[in-house]
Enzyme design. Structure first.
Site, mmCIF file in Angstrom:
data_model
loop_
_atom_site.group_PDB
_atom_site.id
_atom_site.type_symbol
_atom_site.label_atom_id
_atom_site.label_comp_id
_atom_site.label_asym_id
_atom_site.label_seq_id
_atom_site.Cartn_x
_atom_site.Cartn_y
_atom_site.Cartn_z
ATOM 1 N N SER A 149 -50.684 -42.070 -17.246
ATOM 2 C CA SER A 149 -49.505 -41.236 -17.085
ATOM 3 C C SER A 149 -48.410 -41.621 -18.079
ATOM 4 O O SER A 149 -48.611 -41.528 -19.281
ATOM 5 C CB SER A 149 -49.018 -41.332 -15.635
ATOM 6 O OG SER A 149 -48.007 -40.403 -15.385
ATOM 7 N N ASP A 305 -44.475 -35.302 -18.979
ATOM 8 C CA ASP A 305 -44.873 -36.662 -19.341
ATOM 9 C C ASP A 305 -46.256 -36.591 -19.980
ATOM 10 O O ASP A 305 -46.856 -35.509 -20.070
ATOM 11 C CB ASP A 305 -44.804 -37.585 -18.116
ATOM 12 C CG ASP A 305 -45.855 -37.272 -17.073
ATOM 13 O OD1 ASP A 305 -46.383 -36.132 -17.065
ATOM 14 O OD2 ASP A 305 -46.165 -38.157 -16.255
ATOM 15 N N ASP A 309 -48.281 -34.159 -15.529
ATOM 16 C CA ASP A 309 -48.118 -33.906 -14.095
ATOM 17 C C ASP A 309 -46.646 -33.974 -13.676
ATOM 18 O O ASP A 309 -46.297 -33.556 -12.577
ATOM 19 C CB ASP A 309 -48.995 -34.834 -13.240
ATOM 20 C CG ASP A 309 -48.645 -36.308 -13.360
ATOM 21 O OD1 ASP A 309 -47.856 -36.684 -14.254
ATOM 22 O OD2 ASP A 309 -49.189 -37.102 -12.556
ATOM 23 N N GLU A 399 -40.948 -34.908 -5.240
ATOM 24 C CA GLU A 399 -40.352 -36.232 -5.071
ATOM 25 C C GLU A 399 -39.406 -36.482 -6.239
ATOM 26 O O GLU A 399 -39.568 -35.908 -7.321
ATOM 27 C CB GLU A 399 -41.408 -37.330 -4.956
ATOM 28 C CG GLU A 399 -42.263 -37.532 -6.170
ATOM 29 C CD GLU A 399 -43.262 -38.678 -6.005
ATOM 30 O OE1 GLU A 399 -43.222 -39.375 -4.985
ATOM 31 O OE2 GLU A 399 -44.075 -38.862 -6.919
#
Length: 573
Positions: A149, A305, A309, A399
């Protein structure tokens, strides 16, 4: 004479398939670098609910080909044990643009096909949301993405999705970890790529798979607002990741033709040469995309990113200046927008305990339910799947760490659908002569200006165990504010100031939440291993008729500073 450590290293070398990591270990042996060898063989890289993530390097504490093969053998054994028809339903595998990702993904495929699994693997790099989508699309037993990530370049990772398309949660993490331990002490099965293809066990996911995901976004009921798309211009960066092709395509499909990609960051590059840290939240990471937006006078500066995601955005605020929105601000804007467009304004929304409480108030204003989970998209999505009902369909969850999911096509955060939704919101506002700032002000006027902050506090080594101390000495006030209720997620109880107690329906976790007069809140997460705590603060300032967005924000910022100072002063020294 061989020491136990040297024997362990030699045994590892005999099984390591990678000449590069073999050479690393051999050099450490030859130079008798015992300290480094001890560090590399101090245990195993821990497999948890996020799968694996660590620095690429030799030995069981690093990310390398042998660790990947052992992990895949353990995962395969667990799937065969837990899921009926797991081998036939198979596994979907994708990978990002980091240097070792393709090799790690193909090693994974070779182990699983040797174990009898049908494996579908992407033919090129893929955004993480495509793999989560693929698990549902093919009704696979599991999915795996090789990605780190937004971690620094030296990292890589191995992320696992369960058969429901969401990230794994307990007890699957510990069950897989136990099988990995067993696999690490056995011969690992391995079927070469060409043989696996010949035997029909390995299927390459070609462009038609990518197009299926693209069509899903194009046809999503939540992404059908094509109002005044010509009014929106935006700069975009993939941050040296894998998002650019799909991001540009889905924006074009939605009618956005003024899209300016940052050329220097468009192609995948595992060295991430133009950013210190490839995370849109980090200072300086958005500099190039904001510069691109300024060059074109664009309304938005958008980023995914590196595995696409997550989604980040800076918004034009006049005089050529741009301001980053927080993850909470993007979350409440998208939640409000999607609820206002959902049929009869119906739809289930969700967020986590450390994200802003504002989304739940917005949902209530629309007469809708909102749910709250522990931190992490694994919880948001697994709970969302259970709560998703025909009479109350899942609509949106987020989130604060820049993760958003729009609709139920992907049961994980998806920075690509979030990008389209945010562009459509911006276009609709522009058609009415309004901006993102106008919409934020409208929301804050209705529900109060919500400001959130996160602080890690280092305590002295001899400070009492903070969680135990706070439970034994529950605060009645923090600063001048009365504590109205305390949520103890270890005891799963909500205790009110008047003595009432309610049960909390969440998995147990060492977290304390204090709700205070005036809508303020502090969440305390003690560290189990170090004398430190993470604190998440929220203050709510009502907006008066005379307030501007800036004046309300200034007042909230002052209140936040006083609140943090008062809370920290109340902690044991």
């Amino acid at each position: 004479m061989n020491t136990p450590l040297q024997l362990q290293v030699k045994h590892w070398l005999e099984n390591d398939p990678d000449p590069a990591t073999q050479a690393q270990l051999q050099t450490l042996l030859d130079t008798q670098n015992e300290a480094e060898l001890k560090a590399r063989f101090a245990g195993r890289l821990e497999f948890g609910t996020a799968g694996l993530r660590g620095v690429v390097g030799a030995g069981p504490m690093g990310m390398n080909r042998l660790v990947i093969r052992q992990t895949s053998a353990g995962l395969g054994a667990y799937l065969l044990e837990q899921i009926k028809d797991a081998a036939e339903r198979g596994v979907v595998i994708g990978y990002d643009g980091r240097h070792d990702s393709r090799t790690f993904a193909h090693d994974t495929a070779s182990v699983l096909t040797a174990m009898g699994f049908k494996v579908r693997i992407t033919s090129k790099v893929a955004p993480t949301p495509l793999v989560a989508f693929g698990v549902k699309h093919f009704n696979a037993a599991a999915g795996i993405v090789v990605t780190a990530s937004h971690n620094p370049p030296q990292y890589n990772g191995y992320k696992v999705y369960w058969e429901n398309g969401a990230q794994i949660i307990p007890p699957h993490d510990s069950g897989i970890a136990a099988q990995i331990e067993r696999a690490a002490n056995q011969a690992i099965p391995f079927l070469e790529h060409d043989d696996a293809v010949k035997q029909g066990k390995l299927i390459l996911l070609l462009d038609d798979f990518y197009q299926t995901y693209r069509s899903g976004i194009k046809q999503s009921p939540m992404l059908q607002n094509h109002t005044a798309t010509e009014k929106v211009s935006l700069a975009y960066t993939a941050m040296h990741g894998v998002g650019a092709d799909m991001a540009e395509t889905v924006l074009k499909d939605a009618g956005f033709n003024q899209v300016y990609s940052v050329a220097a960051q468009r192609e995948p590059n595992g060295d991430f040469p133009t950013v210190n840290f490839p995370n849109p939240e980090e200072k300086g990471a958005m500099d190039l995309v904001i510069a691109e937006a300024k060059k074109h006078g664009a309304m938005l500066a958008c980023a995914n990113d590196p595995d696409a995601d997550r989604f980040a955005v800076a918004v034009h605020k006049g005089a050529g200046e741009y301001q980053m929105l927080t993850g909470d601000q993007v979350g409440v804007l998208l939640g409000h927008y999607l609820l206002s467009h959902a049929p009869e304004h119906r739809g289930l929304t969700g967020t986590t305990i450390v994200s802003s409480s504002l989304l739940s108030k917005i949902a209530k204003g629309f007469g809708q339910q909102s749910y709250t989970t522990l931190t992490g998209f694994k919880w948001l999505m697994n709970v969302g799947i259970v709560k998703n009902q025909p009479e109350n369909p899942f609509l949106f969850a987020y989130e604060e760490a820049l993760g958003y999911t729009v609709g139920s096509m992907v049961w994980d955060k998806d920075g690509l659908s979030a990008l389209v939704a945010f562009a459509q919101l911006t276009a609709e506002l522009a058609a009415n002569g309004q901006t993102i700032w106008d919409r934020l002000e409208h929301i804050y006027r209705e529900h109060g200006f919500h400001l959130n902050a996160q602080v890690s506090i280092a305590l002295k080594p001899d400070t009492p165990k903070i969680g135990a101390y706070l439970r034994e000495h529950p605060p009645l006030k923090i600063g001048e504010l009365d504590v109205l209720s305390t949520d103890d997620l270890k005891a799963l109880e909500r205790r009110f100031a008047d003595g009432r107690v309610e049960k909390i329906d969440l998995p147990p976790s060492d977290v304390l939440t204090y709700c205070l007069a005036g809508g303020a809140r502090v969440i305390v997460r003690p560290s189990g291993t170090e004398p430190k705590i993470k604190c998440y603060y929220e203050v709510v300032e009502p907006m008066t008729a005379d307030d501007t967005l800036i004046s309300a924000q200034n007042r909230a910022t002052q209140a936040m500073e006083a609140f943090i100072a008062a809370h920290q002063a109340s902690l044991p020294k």
